[in-house]
Design a protein around this motif. Structure first.
Motif, PDB file in Angstrom:
ATOM      1  N   PHE A 104       0.899  -1.167  -0.005  1.00  8.90           N
ATOM      2  CA  PHE A 104       0.019   0.098  -0.077  1.00  8.90           C
ATOM      3  C   PHE A 104       0.977   1.479  -0.224  1.00  8.90           C
ATOM      4  O   PHE A 104       1.644   1.445   0.744  1.00  8.90           O
ATOM      5  CB  PHE A 104      -0.901   0.079   1.275  1.00  8.90           C
ATOM      6  N   LEU A 105       0.814   2.213  -1.012  1.00  6.73           N
ATOM      7  CA  LEU A 105       1.572   3.361  -1.092  1.00  6.73           C
ATOM      8  C   LEU A 105       0.736   4.414  -0.478  1.00  6.73           C
ATOM      9  O   LEU A 105      -0.380   4.771  -0.891  1.00  6.73           O
ATOM     10  CB  LEU A 105       1.721   3.856  -2.657  1.00  6.73           C
ATOM     11  N   ALA A 106       1.375   5.117   0.532  1.00  5.30           N
ATOM     12  CA  ALA A 106       0.557   6.307   0.973  1.00  5.30           C
ATOM     13  C   ALA A 106       0.471   7.361  -0.015  1.00  5.30           C
ATOM     14  O   ALA A 106       1.284   7.367  -0.699  1.00  5.30           O
ATOM     15  CB  ALA A 106       1.351   6.721   2.125  1.00  5.30           C
ATOM     16  N   THR A 107      -0.538   8.195   0.441  1.00  2.00           N
ATOM     17  CA  THR A 107      -0.933   9.219  -0.566  1.00  2.00           C
ATOM     18  C   THR A 107       0.259  10.217  -0.549  1.00  2.00           C
ATOM     19  O   THR A 107       0.759  10.442   0.709  1.00  2.00           O
ATOM     20  CB  THR A 107      -2.246   9.896  -0.168  1.00  2.00           C
TER      21      THR A 107
ATOM     22  N   PHE B 172       8.918   8.472  -9.162  1.00  2.00           N
ATOM     23  CA  PHE B 172       9.149   6.922  -8.650  1.00  2.00           C
ATOM     24  C   PHE B 172       7.437   6.447  -8.442  1.00  2.00           C
ATOM     25  O   PHE B 172       7.227   5.528  -8.539  1.00  2.00           O
ATOM     26  CB  PHE B 172       9.946   6.885  -7.529  1.00  2.00           C
ATOM     27  N   GLU B 173       6.772   7.178  -7.739  1.00  2.00           N
ATOM     28  CA  GLU B 173       5.513   6.836  -7.604  1.00  2.00           C
ATOM     29  C   GLU B 173       4.580   6.867  -8.583  1.00  2.00           C
ATOM     30  O   GLU B 173       3.834   5.860  -9.065  1.00  2.00           O
ATOM     31  CB  GLU B 173       4.726   8.192  -6.566  1.00  2.00           C
TER      32      GLU B 173
ATOM     33  N   LEU C 122      10.470   3.639  -1.332  1.00  4.39           N
ATOM     34  CA  LEU C 122       9.459   2.463  -1.485  1.00  4.39           C
ATOM     35  C   LEU C 122       8.522   2.218   0.042  1.00  4.39           C
ATOM     36  O   LEU C 122       7.641   1.595  -0.026  1.00  4.39           O
ATOM     37  CB  LEU C 122      10.041   1.028  -1.721  1.00  4.39           C
ATOM     38  N   ASP C 123       9.017   3.065   0.909  1.00  4.41           N
ATOM     39  CA  ASP C 123       8.507   3.296   2.268  1.00  4.41           C
ATOM     40  C   ASP C 123       7.087   3.730   2.213  1.00  4.41           C
ATOM     41  O   ASP C 123       6.780   4.638   1.437  1.00  4.41           O
ATOM     42  CB  ASP C 123       9.227   4.095   3.335  1.00  4.41           C
ATOM     43  N   SER C 124       6.053   2.899   3.177  1.00  3.29           N
ATOM     44  CA  SER C 124       4.768   3.598   3.060  1.00  3.29           C
ATOM     45  C   SER C 124       4.575   4.950   3.536  1.00  3.29           C
ATOM     46  O   SER C 124       3.420   5.572   3.482  1.00  3.29           O
ATOM     47  CB  SER C 124       3.859   2.483   3.757  1.00  3.29           C
ATOM     48  N   GLU C 125       5.563   5.678   4.262  1.00  4.83           N
ATOM     49  CA  GLU C 125       5.333   6.790   4.990  1.00  4.83           C
ATOM     50  C   GLU C 125       6.636   7.695   4.468  1.00  4.83           C
ATOM     51  O   GLU C 125       7.813   7.207   4.844  1.00  4.83           O
ATOM     52  CB  GLU C 125       5.234   6.802   6.439  1.00  4.83           C
ATOM     53  N   GLN C 126       6.573   8.742   3.836  1.00  5.53           N
ATOM     54  CA  GLN C 126       7.618   9.497   3.296  1.00  5.53           C
ATOM     55  C   GLN C 126       7.820  10.715   4.417  1.00  5.53           C
ATOM     56  O   GLN C 126       6.962  11.418   5.058  1.00  5.53           O
ATOM     57  CB  GLN C 126       7.164  10.203   1.869  1.00  5.53           C
TER      58      GLN C 126
ATOM     59  N   LYS D 201      14.495  -7.228   4.691  1.00  2.63           N
ATOM     60  CA  LYS D 201      13.581  -6.949   5.927  1.00  2.63           C
ATOM     61  C   LYS D 201      12.427  -6.004   5.485  1.00  2.63           C
ATOM     62  O   LYS D 201      11.477  -5.957   6.290  1.00  2.63           O
ATOM     63  CB  LYS D 201      14.230  -6.062   7.139  1.00  2.63           C
ATOM     64  N   ASN D 202      12.466  -5.475   4.366  1.00  3.88           N
ATOM     65  CA  ASN D 202      11.309  -4.360   3.546  1.00  3.88           C
ATOM     66  C   ASN D 202      10.287  -5.316   3.468  1.00  3.88           C
ATOM     67  O   ASN D 202      10.176  -6.309   2.453  1.00  3.88           O
ATOM     68  CB  ASN D 202      11.938  -3.696   2.606  1.00  3.88           C
TER      69      ASN D 202
END
Length: 319
Positions: free
Chosen positions: A3-6, A288-289, A315-319, A40-41
């Motif tokens: 899930f990619l954060a907005t 990237f998004e 790639l983290d869900s929180e930027q 680990k991601n």
């Protein structure tokens, strides 16, 4: 499922799940700390490991698979899968030069995932009989490692047929050099078919991928790629997936582009996409998004992104 954060910077929302598997590309110069960070991601399904043939076969009849077994051990530890690509071309062993292998020469340039310097480069001519024989001998030894760790592999890249890295079905050099090495599409394509058959025989229970391209000297042609795609589909239905390694959020990668059409004309489940560049070095998180969002619309079998983008938290869900 990732899930990619907005993002507030992108100008649009990616609010739905990106349901395609994502693999992070790792190479030999990666540190242990970064390697573990990638494994680990939770957003990645596994890794695509690129390793030079020269690293695994540093001397004639001498093999060192320790770097590969290290990756396989970590993948098993973290319950991940591995795509393997053994690079030939510029990454072929030096000892080939003393064993009657013929070479070609060109000025190499890559500012997408390399430093962007122009480098005088050389590589074995892919259809040279001695080169082919030595690489086939190596693959038999590689099979021993693959068979023991078969459950950890997702796919193996079909390599050995091109001059830069042995991967994509292209030929990068000057037109004069094409003429000197007596390049023609029939010879080139038939050699790739032999390589495809050999990989299919040696690794019968693992998915294979073939990365297509259309650049040959100064010209572009779909002739070889189309014939190889048809060959794979007719002889190895669903066993070989066709990969495009120049996938981008940019507008040019859409239907109507000669290169993009090679994969976009195929069923999405039969194709693999790879990010054209390391976005965290060459571009922005917004781009990237957009690339991720575009991949989610195409829905390939999986998407490969560069490990540097994972390390730099793109790639983290929180930027």
């Amino acid at each position: 499922m990732f899930f990619l954060a907005t993002s507030s910077n992108s100008g649009y929302k990616i609010s739905s799940a990106l349901e395609i598997p994502i693999y992070a590309i790792i190479r030999g110069n990666i540190s242990d700390a970064n390697l573990n960070q990638i494994f680990k991601n939770s957003a990645i399904k596994g890794v695509t490991y690129y390793v030079g043939w020269s690293k695994l076969n540093p001397q004639k009849n001498n093999y060192d698979f320790s770097s590969l077994t290290k990756i396989l051990t970590l993948a098993e530890k973290y319950n991940k899968k591995v795509n393997l690509g053994v690079l030939t071309g510029r990454w072929s062993p030096k000892w080939l030069e003393n064993n009657k292998v013929k070479y070609l020469y060109w000025n190499h340039f890559d500012d997408y995932v390399e430093k962007g310097n122009i480098e005088e480069s050389k590589a074995p001519i892919p259809w040279d009989k001695n080169f082919c024989q030595y690489f086939e001998t190596f693959l038999v030894k590689l099979k021993e490692i693959v068979d023991v760790n078969q459950k950890t592999f997702n796919a193996i890249e079909i390599t050995g047929g091109s001059n830069t890295n042995g991967i994509e079905t292209n030929f990068i050099c000057s037109d004069d050099e094409l003429k000197r090495v007596e390049f023609n599409f029939l010879k080139y394509t038939n050699n790739w078919k032999k390589i495809i058959d050999n990989f299919s025989k040696l690794f019968p229970n693992i998915i294979l991928t073939l990365a297509i391209h259309d650049s040959f000297g100064s010209q572009r042609s779909q002739e070889s790629a189309n014939e190889l795609i048809n060959y794979c589909n007719l002889k190895y239905t669903q066993r070989i997936k066709i990969a495009a390694y120049a996938f981008t959020e940019e507008e040019w990668f859409n239907r109507g582009n000669q290169y993009a059409d090679l994969v976009l004309k195929l069923p999405s489940k039969d194709i693999v996409l790879q990010s054209i560049k390391i976005y965290s070095i060459k571009s922005t998180n917004v781009n990237f998004e957009k690339m991720l969002f575009k991949a989610s619309e195409i829905k390939p079998a999986w998407l490969e992104i560069w490990g540097e983008d994972v390390i730099n938290k793109f790639l983290d869900s929180e930027q």
